[in-house]
Design an enzyme around this catalytic site. Sequence first.
Site, mmCIF file in Angstrom:
data_model
loop_
_atom_site.group_PDB
_atom_site.id
_atom_site.type_symbol
_atom_site.label_atom_id
_atom_site.label_comp_id
_atom_site.label_asym_id
_atom_site.label_seq_id
_atom_site.Cartn_x
_atom_site.Cartn_y
_atom_site.Cartn_z
ATOM 1 C CG ASP A 27 -0.234 -0.331 2.400
ATOM 2 O OD1 ASP A 27 1.027 -0.112 2.710
ATOM 3 O OD2 ASP A 27 -0.978 -0.727 3.434
ATOM 4 C CG ASP A 29 0.877 4.440 4.256
ATOM 5 O OD1 ASP A 29 -0.053 4.148 3.946
ATOM 6 O OD2 ASP A 29 1.783 3.720 5.138
ATOM 7 C CG ASP A 108 9.474 2.194 12.776
ATOM 8 O OD1 ASP A 108 9.698 2.858 11.685
ATOM 9 O OD2 ASP A 108 8.412 1.283 13.069
#
Length: 403
Positions: A27, A29, A108
């Site tokens: 996907d 983002d 992260d």
Amino acid sequence: MLADAGYRACLVGGAIRDLLLGITPKDFDVSTDAEPEQVAAVFGRRARLIGRRFQIVHVRFGRELIEVSTFRADPNAGGRDDRRVDANGRVLADNVFGSMAEDAGRRDFGINGLYYDIADGCIHDYVGGMADARYRRLRLIGDPDVRYREDPVRMLRAVRLAASHSLAIDDAAQPPAALLELLADVPPARIFDEVLKLFMQPAAPAIYAGLRRSGLFGVLFPQTEQVLNGPGGGASEALIEKAIANTAARIEVGKSVTPAFILAAILWPAVRETAAAFERDNTPAMPALASAQAEVVAKQSARVALPKRFSMPMRDIWHLQPRFHRRRGKQPARLMAHERFRAAYDFLLLRAEVGEVEHELADWWTERQKDAASEGSQSDHEAKDASARKRRGGRRRGGRGRH
Ligand code: ATP
Ligand code: MG
């Protein structure tokens, strides 16, 4: 479209990482300097505002759903728009908007912190992500101790991404033994979502190995870990590994899978041992198993939420196991009619493979199903013949009636 309206729009996170590592992203983002309401204004009816604590916008492009989030700053580092925090308190704590560089710093891992500017086609790298991708390493952005304390789920993400993307975890980013237990404070529902990502994918066997090696498995499933590390834990380990490998192989070829099966396997060693303890206290086998199931599930739910839609079939798989030993009279036919028979039988096969039950028992049920299938197809044919006869008969009768 965001660019046309004067905003910056970047592809970010997993998709850029996957493209750089030669994997097809699942996907996309988007990250932007437009605030959520502004994004919604640009996309009109295709946009939907989602979330409160972390507000994002879902934008529909045909069948695709793109997640658009606004660049954010670390609220603790004195974000530029403190008014939002003061006026709305904790609820909006994660909606302190910031620059692209600040947004990158909140992510992260280096390879998850790259931005591809859709307008100029440039990759913006504030966190050394390009070098990490080149050397295929997983490195935390910032001080690992601070970043893992901020969000202990990052430890699970590290093990998952390292295994699924063939990355080496940087020495400093190895989940530290001293912080593992912090995962126990994370809401069980969030851990459950993460557990699905860990085990419902083709790389699950390598991920499981990483979880065991790092000690994270023991924090997620303490009751099971205890059995695995105890005397005779090898067979239980083999059972879990086989269940995980089966599911991973099925996912790879697009067959249907259910988390209930994996969860049944992971918790079975604890259920079996607990039931054995009840039996030693003179509880009969069936109630012992029932009590063990209840106890193990109750304790486990404190760590990993077990939603009913998965825990019910999981418990069926368990409690059907003793019924495979009853092979007389109508019992087998009744067991085979149970809606969870197939999953329970697959589970029996695993148990036979690791020597927990006789192969002969599993084989008997395999044969029994073949018999039932051929009988079934025979009676199917008979039923079809009968209904065809009936239909023909009906037409004839109808025909006669008309004349
Ligand atoms: P996947 O392939 O599993 O979707 P992903 O990296 O896209 O991997 P998401 O959970 O979709 O994972 O998160 C999207 C991005 O958000 C990540 O690439 C990362 O930049 C950021 N992110 C996600 N979870 C965290 C976290 N716990 N802490 C910091 N940043 C995070
Ligand atoms: Mg993603």
